[in-house]
Structures are given as structure tokens and as C-alpha cells.
Scaffold this motif. Structure first.
Motif, PDB file in Angstrom:
ATOM      1  N   SER A   7       0.792  -1.083   0.024  1.00 45.75           N
ATOM      2  CA  SER A   7       0.131   0.030   0.010  1.00 45.75           C
ATOM      3  C   SER A   7       0.934   1.180  -0.046  1.00 45.75           C
ATOM      4  O   SER A   7       1.816   1.221   0.459  1.00 45.75           O
ATOM      5  N   HIS A  62      -7.848   3.428  -3.050  1.00 45.63           N
ATOM      6  CA  HIS A  62      -7.468   2.874  -2.012  1.00 45.63           C
ATOM      7  C   HIS A  62      -7.820   3.799  -0.706  1.00 45.63           C
ATOM      8  O   HIS A  62      -7.255   4.676  -0.862  1.00 45.63           O
ATOM      9  N   VAL A  64      -9.060   4.153   3.580  1.00 49.45           N
ATOM     10  CA  VAL A  64      -9.853   3.640   4.906  1.00 49.45           C
ATOM     11  C   VAL A  64     -10.777   4.494   5.294  1.00 49.45           C
ATOM     12  O   VAL A  64     -10.556   5.615   5.255  1.00 49.45           O
ATOM     13  N   ARG A  84     -21.842  -2.530   2.597  1.00 50.58           N
ATOM     14  CA  ARG A  84     -21.756  -4.058   2.548  1.00 50.58           C
ATOM     15  C   ARG A  84     -22.773  -4.564   1.608  1.00 50.58           C
ATOM     16  O   ARG A  84     -22.281  -5.225   0.990  1.00 50.58           O
ATOM     17  N   VAL A  93     -12.568  -1.026   3.744  1.00 53.01           N
ATOM     18  CA  VAL A  93     -12.017  -1.176   5.075  1.00 53.01           C
ATOM     19  C   VAL A  93     -12.702  -0.146   5.951  1.00 53.01           C
ATOM     20  O   VAL A  93     -12.416   1.073   5.572  1.00 53.01           O
ATOM     21  N   ASN A 113     -18.601  -6.058   9.511  1.00 50.06           N
ATOM     22  CA  ASN A 113     -17.209  -6.152   9.136  1.00 50.06           C
ATOM     23  C   ASN A 113     -16.356  -5.167   9.191  1.00 50.06           C
ATOM     24  O   ASN A 113     -15.495  -5.050   8.336  1.00 50.06           O
ATOM     25  N   ALA A 115     -13.190  -3.080  10.835  1.00 48.86           N
ATOM     26  CA  ALA A 115     -11.820  -3.509  10.930  1.00 48.86           C
ATOM     27  C   ALA A 115     -11.376  -3.398  12.257  1.00 48.86           C
ATOM     28  O   ALA A 115     -10.332  -4.064  12.920  1.00 48.86           O
ATOM     29  N   TYR A 137      -1.202  -0.340  10.731  1.00 51.35           N
ATOM     30  CA  TYR A 137      -2.061  -1.002   9.606  1.00 51.35           C
ATOM     31  C   TYR A 137      -1.473  -0.863   8.372  1.00 51.35           C
ATOM     32  O   TYR A 137      -1.526  -1.618   7.551  1.00 51.35           O
ATOM     33  N   VAL A 141      -0.829  -4.062   5.869  1.00 52.74           N
ATOM     34  CA  VAL A 141      -2.118  -4.580   5.424  1.00 52.74           C
ATOM     35  C   VAL A 141      -2.216  -4.209   3.861  1.00 52.74           C
ATOM     36  O   VAL A 141      -1.753  -2.721   3.490  1.00 52.74           O
ATOM     37  N   LEU A 143      -4.472  -3.057   0.920  1.00 52.44           N
ATOM     38  CA  LEU A 143      -6.182  -2.599   0.952  1.00 52.44           C
ATOM     39  C   LEU A 143      -6.648  -2.990  -0.456  1.00 52.44           C
ATOM     40  O   LEU A 143      -5.934  -3.011  -1.466  1.00 52.44           O
TER      41      LEU A 143
END
Length: 150
Positions: A7, A62, A64, A84, A93, A113, A115, A137, A141, A143
Motif C-alpha cells: 500500500s 485505496h 480507509v 456492505r 475497510v 465487518n 476492521a 495498519y 495490510v 488494501l
């Protein structure tokens, strides 16, 4: 099979927060740390969905989400449920950032869901612990890529 690339150096953060003071504090902490950059700040779930779907802007590919729980028009849990259900957004995320430590809210968030469920008072002075968490993170991680198609 091609491996996903690490990322980007900084995270793009989409902050969904109706409280101006909290939004400014998160923004300052992110800018000071250079760990993440605020890509957008939306004040409720309705506004956030329009942005994420590309109706009122172009979200990064990308990102969050930092989502407040208690907001007008559409709260954080309602927003997450809509995300969702959306085939283009369902992999987004999201962290819930809230003042509520209610077990029912925590369970409902994880059912969507998230994070992570972060109680604002545990996010550290000036949201420093939140920024530290985002730093870890982003380094660990990968993404998902979320494309907005018109």
C-alpha cells in the motif's frame, strides 16, 4: 499470479464525522504524523454514500474509512450496512470511531465487518494512539482496490 503491491506510503482516509471539533482533531493528528492524509471529510452517512459512489466527487481507489457512530440522517451502522450491500463498495475497510462503549453497538459494528471499533476516549491524546494504529495498519495490510464506475 501477480502479487499486490505494498500500500502507498500514506493512507487516504475518508472521515465520516459530524462533530467539527473531533474532525479537526483527527485531521490535525493525521497531518502532523504524515502517516495518513485526509482524502475527504463527510458529515453523515447520506453524504458519505454519495461521495463513495462517485456522485459528488471521486474517491481514491485505496482508502480507509473512519466512521462516527452517531450522526444525523444516516448513522454509522446504517452507512456500513449500505456499504456492505453495495457490490462496488462492500470490500471497503472501515473503522468505527465513536464515544459509545455499548456492547450492543460493538456487536452491531462487527456484524458489519469493521476492521476495528475504536472508542474516542481510548484513541489517545489528540488521537495519537489512533494515528499509531493506522501507521501499523498501513505498513502491514494490503488494501482492496475500490473502483467507482459511472
Amino acid at each position: 499470479m501477480r502479487r499486490a503491491s505494498r500500500s502507498q506510503a500514506t493512507l487516504d482516509i475518508i472521515l465520516v464525522e459530524d462533530d467539527d471539533a473531533d474532525a479537526k482533531a483527527v485531521h490535525r493528528a493525521l497531518e502532523k504524523s504524515q502517516v495518513a492524509k485526509p482524502a475527504a471529510r463527510l458529515t453523515d452517512g447520506v453524504e458519505a454514500l454519495a461521495y463513495l459512489r462517485g456522485e459528488t466527487g471521486t474517491p481514491p481507489s485505496h482508502y480507509v474509512l473512519l466512521v462516527d457512530l452517531n450522526m444525523p440522517r444516516m448513522n454509522g451502522l446504517e452507512l456500513l450496512a449500505e456499504i456492505r450491500r453495495d457490490s462496488r463498495l462492500h470490500g471497503a475497510v472501515a473503522f468505527l470511531l465513536t464515544t459509545s462503549a455499548d456492547f450492543g453497538d460493538i456487536a452491531a459494528a462487527y456484524e458489519q465487518n469493521v476492521a476495528g471499533y475504536i472508542v474516542k476516549e481510548n484513541a489517545g491524546t489528540g488521537f495519537a494512539d489512533l494515528v499509531g494504529t493506522l501507521d501499523h495498519y498501513r505498513r502491514l495490510v494490503e488494501l482492496p482496490r475500490i473502483e467507482v464506475r459511472h
